[in-house]
Design an enzyme around this catalytic site. Structure first.
Site, PDB file in Angstrom:
ATOM      1  N   ARG A 102       0.879  -1.173   0.000  1.00 19.76           N
ATOM      2  CA  ARG A 102       0.000   0.000   0.000  1.00 19.76           C
ATOM      3  C   ARG A 102       0.910   1.214   0.000  1.00 19.76           C
ATOM      4  O   ARG A 102       1.702   1.417   0.931  1.00 19.76           O
ATOM      5  CB  ARG A 102      -0.919  -0.008   1.222  1.00 19.76           C
ATOM      6  CG  ARG A 102      -1.622   1.309   1.426  1.00 19.76           C
ATOM      7  CD  ARG A 102      -2.747   1.239   2.417  1.00 19.76           C
ATOM      8  NE  ARG A 102      -3.884   0.537   1.851  1.00 19.76           N
ATOM      9  CZ  ARG A 102      -5.121   0.572   2.352  1.00 19.76           C
ATOM     10  NH1 ARG A 102      -5.367   1.267   3.449  1.00 19.76           N
ATOM     11  NH2 ARG A 102      -6.105  -0.082   1.781  1.00 19.76           N
ATOM     12  N   HIS A 129      -7.352   0.761  -6.542  1.00 15.88           N
ATOM     13  CA  HIS A 129      -7.570  -0.140  -5.396  1.00 15.88           C
ATOM     14  C   HIS A 129      -8.182  -1.457  -5.923  1.00 15.88           C
ATOM     15  O   HIS A 129      -9.333  -1.782  -5.626  1.00 15.88           O
ATOM     16  CB  HIS A 129      -8.483   0.535  -4.369  1.00 15.88           C
ATOM     17  CG  HIS A 129      -8.422  -0.067  -2.999  1.00 15.88           C
ATOM     18  ND1 HIS A 129      -7.587  -1.124  -2.672  1.00 15.88           N
ATOM     19  CD2 HIS A 129      -9.112   0.218  -1.852  1.00 15.88           C
ATOM     20  CE1 HIS A 129      -7.765  -1.433  -1.389  1.00 15.88           C
ATOM     21  NE2 HIS A 129      -8.675  -0.648  -0.883  1.00 15.88           N
ATOM     22  N   GLN A 132      -9.922  -4.261  -3.668  1.00 13.33           N
ATOM     23  CA  GLN A 132     -11.229  -3.844  -3.152  1.00 13.33           C
ATOM     24  C   GLN A 132     -12.317  -4.164  -4.187  1.00 13.33           C
ATOM     25  O   GLN A 132     -13.395  -4.638  -3.847  1.00 13.33           O
ATOM     26  CB  GLN A 132     -11.210  -2.337  -2.849  1.00 13.33           C
ATOM     27  CG  GLN A 132     -12.531  -1.804  -2.346  1.00 13.33           C
ATOM     28  CD  GLN A 132     -12.877  -2.315  -0.948  1.00 13.33           C
ATOM     29  OE1 GLN A 132     -12.071  -2.197  -0.040  1.00 13.33           O
ATOM     30  NE2 GLN A 132     -14.067  -2.884  -0.782  1.00 13.33           N
ATOM     31  N   ASP A 223     -17.352   6.757  -1.926  1.00 14.83           N
ATOM     32  CA  ASP A 223     -16.115   6.613  -1.156  1.00 14.83           C
ATOM     33  C   ASP A 223     -15.883   7.948  -0.444  1.00 14.83           C
ATOM     34  O   ASP A 223     -16.526   8.960  -0.775  1.00 14.83           O
ATOM     35  CB  ASP A 223     -14.951   6.263  -2.101  1.00 14.83           C
ATOM     36  CG  ASP A 223     -13.639   5.993  -1.370  1.00 14.83           C
ATOM     37  OD1 ASP A 223     -13.681   5.723  -0.147  1.00 14.83           O
ATOM     38  OD2 ASP A 223     -12.570   6.060  -2.015  1.00 14.83           O
ATOM     39  N   CYS A 263     -16.305   1.012   0.243  1.00 11.31           N
ATOM     40  CA  CYS A 263     -15.084   0.260   0.583  1.00 11.31           C
ATOM     41  C   CYS A 263     -14.731   0.401   2.068  1.00 11.31           C
ATOM     42  O   CYS A 263     -14.037  -0.442   2.621  1.00 11.31           O
ATOM     43  CB  CYS A 263     -13.925   0.697  -0.295  1.00 11.31           C
ATOM     44  SG  CYS A 263     -13.410   2.408  -0.047  1.00 11.31           S
ATOM     45  N   ARG A 291     -13.229  -9.023   1.408  1.00  9.18           N
ATOM     46  CA  ARG A 291     -11.815  -8.702   1.180  1.00  9.18           C
ATOM     47  C   ARG A 291     -10.965  -9.939   1.497  1.00  9.18           C
ATOM     48  O   ARG A 291     -10.033 -10.284   0.759  1.00  9.18           O
ATOM     49  CB  ARG A 291     -11.374  -7.533   2.079  1.00  9.18           C
ATOM     50  CG  ARG A 291     -12.000  -6.191   1.729  1.00  9.18           C
ATOM     51  CD  ARG A 291     -11.491  -5.678   0.401  1.00  9.18           C
ATOM     52  NE  ARG A 291     -10.049  -5.560   0.389  1.00  9.18           N
ATOM     53  CZ  ARG A 291      -9.354  -4.518   0.882  1.00  9.18           C
ATOM     54  NH1 ARG A 291     -10.000  -3.490   1.396  1.00  9.18           N
ATOM     55  NH2 ARG A 291      -8.033  -4.490   0.820  1.00  9.18           N
TER      56      ARG A 291
HETATM   57  N1  NVA Z   1     -10.041   6.530  -1.481  1.00 10.31           N
HETATM   58  C1  NVA Z   1      -9.663   6.101  -0.144  1.00 10.31           C
HETATM   59  C2  NVA Z   1      -9.874   4.629   0.012  1.00 10.31           C
HETATM   60  C3  NVA Z   1      -9.573   4.086   1.383  1.00 10.31           C
HETATM   61  C4  NVA Z   1      -9.722   2.602   1.474  1.00 10.31           C
HETATM   62  C5  NVA Z   1      -8.220   6.467   0.126  1.00 10.31           C
HETATM   63  O1  NVA Z   1      -7.381   6.312  -0.778  1.00 10.31           O
HETATM   64  O2  NVA Z   1      -7.909   6.925   1.223  1.00 10.31           O
HETATM   65  N1   CP Z   2     -11.176  -0.435   2.206  1.00 10.79           N
HETATM   66  C1   CP Z   2      -9.914  -0.480   2.682  1.00 10.79           C
HETATM   67  O1   CP Z   2      -8.960  -0.703   1.947  1.00 10.79           O
HETATM   68  O2   CP Z   2      -9.818  -0.296   4.023  1.00 10.79           O
HETATM   69  P1   CP Z   2      -8.483  -0.073   4.888  1.00 10.79           P
HETATM   70  O3   CP Z   2      -7.945   1.278   4.517  1.00 10.79           O
HETATM   71  O4   CP Z   2      -8.942  -0.146   6.298  1.00 10.79           O
HETATM   72  O5   CP Z   2      -7.509  -1.160   4.530  1.00 10.79           O
END
Ligand code: NVA
Ligand code: CP
Length: 310
Positions: A102, A129, A132, A223, A263, A291
């Protein structure tokens, strides 16, 4: 050897094959039949951003497959002190069997993958993502909504919106994205999706009218308006996204059989109302659980591809 960096790299058949595998393993797991598909394998999990779901699902997932997960926060490993991705990759990938990352820019993930000796999985970047979306589509399948699927994405043109674009383009369903002006999806990603849509028959539209997007949709999704790394823009964004909340009024415009997906984490009162989050139509916790199952499918599939290549 394959990586899982974006759904744009995958064919429709491959995506469906992974989902089928995921459903099979989910069923086995539910029956307490934990088959060791990846015995003694180590999954390195590099996190440059926070996480609840991604961390817990990957760590639990690899354990249930017979392996072990290593949580590597950039606060603790030398990557956070400036060791290059290329060196980090060449070191870690000599010791572990698979890596999940990540991070911020997709290019950093690609840099890691370029130097990696083992399959690399995208656990979220600024741009995408994909894991997801695998869980989201699995939830859609379980809800019996695959046929005549119409997805309305209401909100920010962010990593989730981009992965929805990839998925629709590959699988060939209808996707309507509605964002405020100035928060549209990336043009290159959209153009690639429109190109792929010619082959798959996907109907993709983008606009700035959420009510129009949601009309008769069978899936409504959104989101956060402030993604990780955008904290400084919060005040402005909250103003600019006015009118984009998915609330009961918005859900009423959708098909009566519509489900709501998110998500998570969700910010109640901003992108979604409390009532919608807690409604019968909301499948958010099933989606979150998926997930675990979807990613097991991804890991086992990547492991098999590597074995074929060897
Ligand atoms: N769009 C959000 C998704 C979190 C799972 C982010 O990137 O923070
Ligand atoms: N949806 C998702 O990826 O959640 P986290 O940021 O908690 O991993």
């Amino acid at each position: 050897m394959r990586h899982f960096l974006t759904l744009a790299d995958y064919t429709k058949d491959e995506i469906l094959e992974i989902l089928e595998l995921a459903a099979k393993i989910k069923n086995e797991t539910k029956n307490k039949n934990f088959k060791e598909y990846m015995p003694k394998q180590t999954l390195g999990m590099i996190f440059e951003k926070s996480s609840t779901r991604t961390r817990v699902s990957f760590e639990t997932g690899i354990y249930q497959l017979g392996g072990i997960g290593l949580f590597l926060s950039s606060n603790d490993i030398q990557l956070g002190r400036g060791e290059p991705m290329s060196d980090t990759s060449r070191v870690i990938s000599r010791m572990v069997d698979m890596v999940m990352i990540r991070t911020f820019e997709q290019s950093k993930l690609e840099e890691f993958a370029k130097y990696s000796k083992v399959p690399v999985i995208n656990g979220l970047t600024n741009e995408y993502h994909p894991v997801q979306l695998m869980a989201d589509y699995m939830t859609i399948q379980e809800a019996g909504l695959e046929k005549d699927l119409v997805v309305a994405y209401v909100g920010d043109g962010n990593n989730m919106a981009h992965s929805w674009l990839n998925m629709a383009a590959k699988l060939g369903f209808e996707l309507r994205i509605s964002t405020p002006k100035g928060y549209e999806v990336d043009e290159n990603i959209l153009n690639k999706a429109l190109e792929d849509a010619k082959q798959s028959g996907a109907k993709i539209s983008v606009g700035n009218d959420p009510k129009e997007a949601v009309k008769n949709a069978t899936v409504v999704t959104t989101d956060t308006w402030v993604s990780m790394g955008q904290e400084d823009e919060k005040e402005q964004r909250l103003k600019d996204f006015d009118g984009y909340i998915v609330d009961n009024n918005m859900m009423k415009i959708a098909s009566p059989k519509a489900i709501f997906l998110h998500c998570l984490p969700a910010y109640r009162g901003y992108e979604v109302s409390e009532e919608v989050m807690e409604s019968e139509q909301s499948l958010i916790f099933q989606e979150a659980e998926n997930r675990l199952h979807a990613q097991k499918g991804v890991m086992v599939w990547l492991d098999r591809q590597r074995n074929i290549a060897l």
